[in-house]
Design a protein around this motif. Sequence first.
Motif, PDB file in Angstrom:
ATOM      1  N   SER A  95       0.822  -1.215   0.000  1.00 30.60           N
ATOM      2  CA  SER A  95       0.000   0.000   0.000  1.00 30.60           C
ATOM      3  C   SER A  95       0.850   1.256   0.000  1.00 30.60           C
ATOM      4  CB  SER A  95      -0.908   0.044   1.224  1.00 30.60           C
ATOM      5  OG  SER A  95      -1.561  -1.171   1.384  1.00 30.60           O
ATOM      6  N   PHE A 111     -14.232  -9.968  -5.598  1.00 33.49           N
ATOM      7  CA  PHE A 111     -13.185 -10.316  -4.660  1.00 33.49           C
ATOM      8  C   PHE A 111     -13.740 -11.062  -3.455  1.00 33.49           C
ATOM      9  CE2 PHE A 111      -9.672  -8.219  -6.550  1.00 33.49           C
ATOM     10  CZ  PHE A 111     -10.208  -7.167  -7.279  1.00 33.49           C
ATOM     11  N   ALA A 158      -2.530 -13.451  -2.439  1.00 37.21           N
ATOM     12  CA  ALA A 158      -2.439 -12.163  -3.109  1.00 37.21           C
ATOM     13  C   ALA A 158      -3.812 -11.694  -3.565  1.00 37.21           C
ATOM     14  CB  ALA A 158      -1.490 -12.263  -4.304  1.00 37.21           C
ATOM     15  N   TRP A 159      -4.609 -12.626  -4.095  1.00 41.17           N
ATOM     16  CA  TRP A 159      -5.962 -12.323  -4.516  1.00 41.17           C
ATOM     17  C   TRP A 159      -6.773 -11.788  -3.344  1.00 41.17           C
ATOM     18  CZ3 TRP A 159      -8.578 -10.989  -8.414  1.00 41.17           C
ATOM     19  CH2 TRP A 159      -9.950 -11.234  -8.545  1.00 41.17           C
ATOM     20  N   HIS A 160      -6.603 -12.413  -2.219  1.00 39.63           N
ATOM     21  CA  HIS A 160      -7.329 -11.965  -1.034  1.00 39.63           C
ATOM     22  C   HIS A 160      -6.853 -10.615  -0.545  1.00 39.63           C
ATOM     23  CE1 HIS A 160      -8.846 -16.088  -0.666  1.00 39.63           C
ATOM     24  NE2 HIS A 160      -9.770 -15.568   0.111  1.00 39.63           N
ATOM     25  N   THR A 162      -5.890  -8.196  -2.447  1.00 36.61           N
ATOM     26  CA  THR A 162      -6.090  -7.132  -3.427  1.00 36.61           C
ATOM     27  C   THR A 162      -6.971  -6.013  -2.894  1.00 36.61           C
ATOM     28  OG1 THR A 162      -6.047  -8.857  -5.090  1.00 36.61           O
ATOM     29  CG2 THR A 162      -6.693  -6.661  -5.807  1.00 36.61           C
ATOM     30  N   LEU A 163      -8.139  -6.370  -2.417  1.00 37.70           N
ATOM     31  CA  LEU A 163      -9.056  -5.331  -1.952  1.00 37.70           C
ATOM     32  C   LEU A 163      -8.484  -4.560  -0.757  1.00 37.70           C
ATOM     33  CD1 LEU A 163     -11.548  -4.566  -3.356  1.00 37.70           C
ATOM     34  CD2 LEU A 163     -12.897  -5.928  -1.779  1.00 37.70           C
ATOM     35  N   VAL A 219      -5.362  -3.992   0.000  1.00 45.23           N
ATOM     36  CA  VAL A 219      -4.303  -3.116  -0.482  1.00 45.23           C
ATOM     37  C   VAL A 219      -4.908  -1.943  -1.237  1.00 45.23           C
ATOM     38  CG1 VAL A 219      -2.414  -2.942  -2.119  1.00 45.23           C
ATOM     39  CG2 VAL A 219      -2.502  -4.860  -0.565  1.00 45.23           C
ATOM     40  N   LEU A 220      -5.927  -2.229  -2.046  1.00 42.14           N
ATOM     41  CA  LEU A 220      -6.581  -1.158  -2.785  1.00 42.14           C
ATOM     42  C   LEU A 220      -7.146  -0.111  -1.835  1.00 42.14           C
ATOM     43  CD1 LEU A 220      -7.598  -0.117  -5.535  1.00 42.14           C
ATOM     44  CD2 LEU A 220      -9.700  -1.402  -5.137  1.00 42.14           C
TER      45      LEU A 220
END
Lengths: 346, 302, 321
Positions: free
Chosen positions: A128, A189, A211-213, A215-216, A218-219
């Motif tokens: 982030s 997600f 990483a997929w988990h 994503t949100l 970090v976004l």
Amino acid sequence: MTTLAATSGTEPASRPRGRRPSYGRYVVGKVLGALGSLLFVMVVNFFLFRVLPGDPARSLTRGRVRTEEQLDELRAQYGLDQPLPQQFLTFLTNTLQGDLGVSIRYSVPVSELIVDRLWPTVALVGLSTILATVIGVYLGMVSAWRRGGRVDRLSTGATLALYSMPEWWLGLLLIAGVSVGIGPLPGIFPTGGLNSIDADPGSLSGLLDAAWHLTLPVLTLTLAYLAEYFLIMRSSLLDELGEDYLVTARAKGLRDVEVRRRHAVPNALLPTTTLAALNIGFVVSGAITIETIFSIPGLGLLSYEALSIPDFDVLQGTFLLASGAVIAANLVANLVYGLLDPRVRT
Amino acid sequence: MSSPAPVSARQITRRRRAAAWRRNWALFRGHRTGLAGLGVLGVFVVIALAAPLLADADGLRVTQATGGVLEGPSSEFWLGTDDNGRSLLTMLIWGSRISLLVGLLATAISMLIGTVVGLVSGFFEGWTSRVLYRLTEWFLVIPFLPLAIILAVVLGRSLLNIAIVIGVTSWPATALLIRSQTLSIKERPYLERARVLGAGRWHQMTRHVLPNVMPMVFANTTLTVAVAILSETTLSFLGLGDPTRVSWGSMLEAAFGVGAMTTGMWWFIAPPGICVVLVVLSFTLIGRALEDVLDPRLRDRR
Amino acid sequence: MTPLLALRGLSVAYQTGEGRLPAVRGVDLVVRAGEVVGIAGESGCGKSTLASTLLRLQPKDALVEGEVLVAGRDVQTMGWGDLRALRWAQAAIVFQGALHSLNPVRRIETQIAEPLRLHEPDLSAAAVSARVAELLEQVGLPATRSRVYPHQLSGGQRQRVMIAMALACRPQLIVADEPTTALDVMVQAQILDLLSGLVRDLGVGLLIISHDLSVLSDVCDRVAVMYAGRVVECGSAEQVFTSPTHPYAQALARAFPRVGDATARYAPAGLAGDPPDPLDLPQGCAFAPRCARVVEACVEEEPPLLQVGGRQSACIRVGQA
């Protein structure tokens, strides 16, 4: 979040005569300062529980039924019956040796817990910060170049709005909107957790799944914190664009683009560095709320879990770690700044 | 030309200050965003003050809740109900009081500590100043939420404690700003003249330095309130607030607790957050407008 | 021979919210090789604006009329590529306030080398360094100090760096904007000596802009005095300083006490009033409101620059009682 003008205070120069400025001396000074900060944090950490009014043993067990014997046991366990200087010494030696106490909830040494839960937080905070810095600084730069233009007004408006919302609320909205889906839009997600139930955490697919988990989360943190970097860089560059040395550069025959890129932007990045370092503290704070919302098993969630019991050793441990991380980040930023700006080395 | 009647120095300063205020207000008025912020803030202040008139206080009591549990908006409950059947609109209206009050109280504490430390460390020389500066720097480095959590746990859950916690963790930024302002004012000639004329330190600080520092303090205060309200919301969300009082943060805590975001209960999640954003944004816009007006260097920039 | 610099009817106005603000109103000026020309005037007379037009560095909202001819080519209308090639290579500016006109975080050797690398890209790194060392020697700075930063130098040293930097691409014309302001008197003398030495040795043309008439009288061959955007007196430095004809130039010259002149100590040296507001220029001669020799004809029409003997003066009362 700090106001832009808040940290403009500088210590008056007091360079002893006859000493030539050197980066080495600057580094030593900054490292000593950082160690001093660390020591101060440990002192604060120690005194938070012991010097505040009230009996520590009672506040430890507030809200629960306990007898006097249990309180005495607690006092002995935490060494609260010993004289204060002795307690501090014990605390200091323990901490420096890595003994941060034991978790009430998990009955496991705190240091172990921290090591277990470290990497999701590092990934979250690290990614982030990098993204927020790069995007925020770039947007701030473009906005300052085209001040008053559409990109500028849009960006400034959007970032002010992002700046004014709690990052966790943004997270909740994103979960509701993007994870669960609104109306016809499907949820994309995962709503939380670090790994799907069937994923193997050690494997590559497990890593990708994590990483997929992430994503949100970090976004969310990126959006929440790029506002600060954007505003700082924009303001900083606008400052530089008014400076005389840019006229000199143009007079030499440089193109406008070159003037900006070679002179204005690098100089504008200097104050951005210092202020960005201070922002790390808020990113670390944000990690607590974001991990809570997204159920990411990192240090932030650990702190949240420790709240309700209250699991004091865990709270102390995470506080120490968080402060240490911010001090380290500040030190790095200061050292980098010292490399870039020769004026502070005097 | 006949000379005018003698005017005292105090009258002159008062007149000058009044003129300065009028000038600044005129400049502020030209700031559309600042005015918009002022307007929005005004609406919320009115709502907070008029809460008893707008919504029945009984509606906050869990035992007297009349609605169904977690219902969506209806003609009876415009914003639906919470997990206890209470009207969310009522809670939203009354929650504004808590957010504003705690925010202002926390800011008062923070500004008080910050101003005193900043003034003293900027004005005095020697090791008092250096020690205070180091202290300020060290406190500035400590991350907010971890410290706030520990303090809140130790002090106990109450709104007053939240205000104290926020105040105690946010004074360093103010102190640094005031310190740098004080340092620059100290260099100005009229202060040297006052010293030569025999003005003592206290007199210099209160009569000369402080009035000149106040404008920036004012702008900084507004921005501090914004941060304070955000902090209160966060701390309430984490469950560190008063469980018996309703604030926007505690509403969101409840929403999170029942998983409102996964069941699409937007009426539970959105309104409290939107209110927080509006209030914080308005304080931020006002603060930025004030900074523009009071710091001439910034005027040409934004 | 084409003059290095020729201003023909140069007028510059700023478009502000309150109207059109004329900063320069019809200035003619010529500078030839080996010549030192000075422009004198108070703040607000338009000399800085004039300086900014010489290399087309004026702000975007400035409206320029007339011609600014550098080596015969109009700087204001030429293409950007030509302009960038001309900048620094044909004419260079020594800016005032060297601390702010230099990049604070770059070494002075880098900043002096920058125009070299830009205009002569084929030079090897060694050649560039050699040239930088040569330039520093030329302005009296030790070449060993080339790796310092601007803030490590004194005011006078920084000014020398600015001059060395200006000489980098061997320009034919050098413009010095307030080169001695904010320097001690001793250092001022050194800088002025340096500048006149350079003119002598390199045969460049030098245009000095200053509010300090005494500085100009020392170094210049010719001096033009500006007031409210126009040249009101123009002649040899000696003429303008010792026997000015325009009332404003007279007041300006009187303001500088002369050693040995006993009467100068008693005569009132100041001039009442302020320069006119450019947004609200008076009808007729701009100096009329402050002039002791004003007559009715002065406020009817703005007096043109009249040829009076070997000099020019914008006063209709020259030669009259």
